[in-house]
Write a protein that holds these residues in place. Sequence first.
Motif, PDB file in Angstrom:
ATOM      1  N   GLU A  15       0.737  -1.129  -0.037  1.00 16.27           N
ATOM      2  CA  GLU A  15       0.058  -0.052  -0.001  1.00 16.27           C
ATOM      3  C   GLU A  15       0.797   1.251   0.179  1.00 16.27           C
ATOM      4  O   GLU A  15       0.420   2.455  -0.007  1.00 16.27           O
ATOM      5  N   ALA A  16       2.135   1.170  -0.037  1.00 14.60           N
ATOM      6  CA  ALA A  16       3.193   2.261   0.223  1.00 14.60           C
ATOM      7  C   ALA A  16       2.414   3.269   0.996  1.00 14.60           C
ATOM      8  O   ALA A  16       2.777   4.496   0.745  1.00 14.60           O
ATOM      9  N   GLU A  17       2.252   2.743   2.418  1.00 24.84           N
ATOM     10  CA  GLU A  17       1.726   3.668   3.299  1.00 24.84           C
ATOM     11  C   GLU A  17       2.880   4.225   4.299  1.00 24.84           C
ATOM     12  O   GLU A  17       2.648   5.216   5.134  1.00 24.84           O
ATOM     13  N   VAL A  18       4.105   3.564   4.102  1.00 27.17           N
ATOM     14  CA  VAL A  18       5.279   4.505   4.803  1.00 27.17           C
ATOM     15  C   VAL A  18       6.214   5.155   4.124  1.00 27.17           C
ATOM     16  O   VAL A  18       6.530   4.736   3.051  1.00 27.17           O
ATOM     17  N   PRO A  19       6.586   6.212   4.481  1.00 20.09           N
ATOM     18  CA  PRO A  19       7.374   7.145   3.716  1.00 20.09           C
ATOM     19  C   PRO A  19       8.832   6.347   3.554  1.00 20.09           C
ATOM     20  O   PRO A  19       9.141   5.679   4.278  1.00 20.09           O
ATOM     21  N   VAL A  20       9.522   6.555   2.446  1.00 15.73           N
ATOM     22  CA  VAL A  20      10.451   5.980   2.132  1.00 15.73           C
ATOM     23  C   VAL A  20      11.725   7.188   1.665  1.00 15.73           C
ATOM     24  O   VAL A  20      11.585   8.038   0.998  1.00 15.73           O
ATOM     25  N   ILE A  21      12.833   6.638   2.420  1.00 16.03           N
ATOM     26  CA  ILE A  21      13.976   7.419   2.198  1.00 16.03           C
ATOM     27  C   ILE A  21      15.082   6.801   1.793  1.00 16.03           C
ATOM     28  O   ILE A  21      15.786   5.753   2.152  1.00 16.03           O
ATOM     29  N   PRO A  22      15.438   6.794   0.169  1.00 15.16           N
ATOM     30  CA  PRO A  22      16.382   6.067  -0.293  1.00 15.16           C
ATOM     31  C   PRO A  22      17.922   6.612   0.176  1.00 15.16           C
ATOM     32  O   PRO A  22      18.131   7.780   0.575  1.00 15.16           O
ATOM     33  N   LEU A  23      18.901   5.635   0.254  1.00 16.28           N
ATOM     34  CA  LEU A  23      20.157   5.929   0.785  1.00 16.28           C
ATOM     35  C   LEU A  23      21.262   5.242  -0.252  1.00 16.28           C
ATOM     36  O   LEU A  23      20.968   3.793  -0.221  1.00 16.28           O
ATOM     37  N   SER A  24      22.246   5.815  -0.578  1.00 15.72           N
ATOM     38  CA  SER A  24      23.133   5.296  -1.595  1.00 15.72           C
ATOM     39  C   SER A  24      24.259   4.349  -0.731  1.00 15.72           C
ATOM     40  O   SER A  24      24.319   4.364   0.220  1.00 15.72           O
ATOM     41  N   ILE A  25      24.889   3.408  -1.528  1.00 14.66           N
ATOM     42  CA  ILE A  25      26.146   2.595  -0.994  1.00 14.66           C
ATOM     43  C   ILE A  25      27.233   3.208  -1.670  1.00 14.66           C
ATOM     44  O   ILE A  25      27.049   4.105  -2.782  1.00 14.66           O
ATOM     45  N   GLN A  26      28.530   2.677  -1.276  1.00 13.64           N
ATOM     46  CA  GLN A  26      29.658   3.188  -1.714  1.00 13.64           C
ATOM     47  C   GLN A  26      30.465   2.080  -2.027  1.00 13.64           C
ATOM     48  O   GLN A  26      31.248   1.636  -1.545  1.00 13.64           O
ATOM     49  N   SER A  27      30.609   1.548  -3.333  1.00 14.29           N
ATOM     50  CA  SER A  27      31.499   0.499  -3.633  1.00 14.29           C
ATOM     51  C   SER A  27      32.896   0.564  -3.476  1.00 14.29           C
ATOM     52  O   SER A  27      33.648  -0.490  -3.358  1.00 14.29           O
TER      53      SER A  27
ATOM     54  N   ALA B 265      30.725  -0.092   4.425  1.00 11.25           N
ATOM     55  CA  ALA B 265      29.154  -0.207   4.234  1.00 11.25           C
ATOM     56  C   ALA B 265      28.778  -0.567   5.717  1.00 11.25           C
ATOM     57  O   ALA B 265      27.827  -0.304   6.351  1.00 11.25           O
ATOM     58  N   TRP B 266      29.474  -1.326   6.531  1.00 10.69           N
ATOM     59  CA  TRP B 266      29.182  -1.724   7.923  1.00 10.69           C
ATOM     60  C   TRP B 266      29.216  -0.515   8.742  1.00 10.69           C
ATOM     61  O   TRP B 266      28.420  -0.317   9.538  1.00 10.69           O
ATOM     62  N   THR B 267      30.364   0.349   8.367  1.00  9.50           N
ATOM     63  CA  THR B 267      30.367   1.507   9.267  1.00  9.50           C
ATOM     64  C   THR B 267      29.142   2.546   8.741  1.00  9.50           C
ATOM     65  O   THR B 267      28.665   3.175  10.052  1.00  9.50           O
ATOM     66  N   LEU B 268      28.624   2.604   7.742  1.00 12.47           N
ATOM     67  CA  LEU B 268      27.598   3.222   7.391  1.00 12.47           C
ATOM     68  C   LEU B 268      26.432   2.731   7.961  1.00 12.47           C
ATOM     69  O   LEU B 268      25.412   3.436   8.653  1.00 12.47           O
ATOM     70  N   GLY B 269      26.199   1.476   8.391  1.00 13.90           N
ATOM     71  CA  GLY B 269      25.264   0.715   8.817  1.00 13.90           C
ATOM     72  C   GLY B 269      24.999   1.087  10.236  1.00 13.90           C
ATOM     73  O   GLY B 269      24.101   1.402  11.075  1.00 13.90           O
ATOM     74  N   ARG B 270      26.405   1.348  11.052  1.00  9.88           N
ATOM     75  CA  ARG B 270      26.402   1.545  12.113  1.00  9.88           C
ATOM     76  C   ARG B 270      25.970   2.949  12.562  1.00  9.88           C
ATOM     77  O   ARG B 270      25.388   3.142  13.696  1.00  9.88           O
ATOM     78  N   ALA B 271      26.121   4.025  11.638  1.00 11.38           N
ATOM     79  CA  ALA B 271      25.753   5.448  11.747  1.00 11.38           C
ATOM     80  C   ALA B 271      24.095   5.231  11.850  1.00 11.38           C
ATOM     81  O   ALA B 271      23.601   6.092  12.566  1.00 11.38           O
ATOM     82  N   LEU B 272      23.400   4.475  11.395  1.00 15.66           N
ATOM     83  CA  LEU B 272      22.001   4.454  11.143  1.00 15.66           C
ATOM     84  C   LEU B 272      21.462   3.425  12.438  1.00 15.66           C
ATOM     85  O   LEU B 272      20.153   3.978  12.532  1.00 15.66           O
ATOM     86  N   ALA B 273      22.318   2.711  13.149  1.00 17.83           N
ATOM     87  CA  ALA B 273      21.732   2.065  14.233  1.00 17.83           C
ATOM     88  C   ALA B 273      20.613   2.896  15.115  1.00 17.83           C
ATOM     89  O   ALA B 273      19.696   2.361  15.601  1.00 17.83           O
TER      90      ALA B 273
ATOM     91  N   PRO C 261      24.934  -4.119   0.937  1.00 19.40           N
ATOM     92  CA  PRO C 261      23.722  -3.959   1.691  1.00 19.40           C
ATOM     93  C   PRO C 261      23.660  -4.854   2.865  1.00 19.40           C
ATOM     94  O   PRO C 261      23.134  -4.405   3.836  1.00 19.40           O
ATOM     95  N   LEU C 262      24.376  -6.077   2.657  1.00 16.17           N
ATOM     96  CA  LEU C 262      24.088  -6.993   3.910  1.00 16.17           C
ATOM     97  C   LEU C 262      24.782  -6.392   5.136  1.00 16.17           C
ATOM     98  O   LEU C 262      24.625  -6.462   6.130  1.00 16.17           O
ATOM     99  N   PHE C 263      26.153  -5.675   4.664  1.00 11.85           N
ATOM    100  CA  PHE C 263      26.895  -5.175   5.805  1.00 11.85           C
ATOM    101  C   PHE C 263      26.422  -3.834   6.456  1.00 11.85           C
ATOM    102  O   PHE C 263      26.402  -3.536   7.583  1.00 11.85           O
ATOM    103  N   VAL C 264      25.323  -3.167   5.588  1.00  6.78           N
ATOM    104  CA  VAL C 264      24.919  -2.056   6.010  1.00  6.78           C
ATOM    105  C   VAL C 264      23.487  -2.527   7.034  1.00  6.78           C
ATOM    106  O   VAL C 264      23.689  -1.987   8.204  1.00  6.78           O
TER     107      VAL C 264
END
Length: 269
Positions: free
Chosen positions: A124-136, A143-151, A228-231
Motif C-alpha cells: 500500500e506504500a503507506e510508509v514514507p521511504v528515504i533512499p540511501l546510496s552505497i559506496q562500492s 558499508a558496515w560503518t555506514l550501517g552503524r551510523a544508522l543504528a 547492503p548486507l553489511f549495512v
Amino acid sequence: MTAPLPSLFVPHGAPTFALRPGAAGAALSALAGRLPRPRAIVVVSAHWDSEAPTVGFAERPETIHDFWGFPEELYAIRYPATGCREAADEVAAAIAAAGLPVERDAGRGLDHGAWVPLRLMFPEAEVPVIPLSIQSTGGPRQAWTLGRALAPLAAHGFLVVASGNVTHNLRDYQLAWRDNGRTPDYVREFSDWVADRLATGDVESLLDYRRLARDGARAHPSDEHLLPLFVALGAGGEAAVAERFHAGIDDYVIAMDAYAFSRPQGGRP
C-alpha cells in the motif's frame, strides 16, 4: 514503540522477482506483516552507488525501471511511495554525527533494488521511504560503518531495509543455463558460509569474505550486491542477532537469503 525495529537485508533477485515473487516474496511479505508500522523506511539498494553516502529527499520518489529486455508488464509497474523531508533530515544527521560525509539528492527515485522488495513488503506504500546510496569504492567495512551510523534510528521508528543478494554472478547464470539449469556448488556453499559467520557473530571474517570464503570472489565478482548486507548488519546495533528468515536460490545462481538483525535484550545501538 516499545522496542527498536530490526534492520533487514532482503533480496531483490532479477527484476522478474516483481512478477514471480515465489517463496522469497512470501517470506518478505510475512515478515513485514509481523513488524510494527515504521515511522519511515530507509532503503539501501545495491543499484544506487555514489562516491559519498547520499540521502534522497524527493517528496514523491519516482519508480525507476533501470533494466532492459524484460517483459513489458514490468515497465508498467509503479510504486507510489512518498518521501518525508523531516525523516530524511534525521537520516542525514545520523550519518554526519558518525563522522561520515553525507550528501543530499532532491530528485532520486527508487530503482528496482528498492521498489521490488518494498512493493512486496508494503504494497500500500503507506510508509514514507528515504533512499540511501552505497559506496562500492569503500568496500564491506565502509558499508558496515555506514550501517552503524544508522543504528540509533531504530529507536525512533525507522526501519532499515537493505536490498542486494547473497550471491550475484550473472555470468554464471549463462553457464548454468547451458548446463541444464544446474546450480553451481559454490552458490549454496557461500550462502551457508555467510549464514554460519552471522550465526556466530564473526563480523571480521565476513568483512574479509573475498579472502576467507571459498569462492567468495566468484560469488561476487564485484562487491555492490553484498554491501547492503553489511549495512543491515551494522544497523542492527552492537552484537546484533541475525535471523535468516528465508533461504533459497532463484535463476540458478542468485541466493535469495533474507535476514533480520535485532538487538539483544538491553543491547546498544
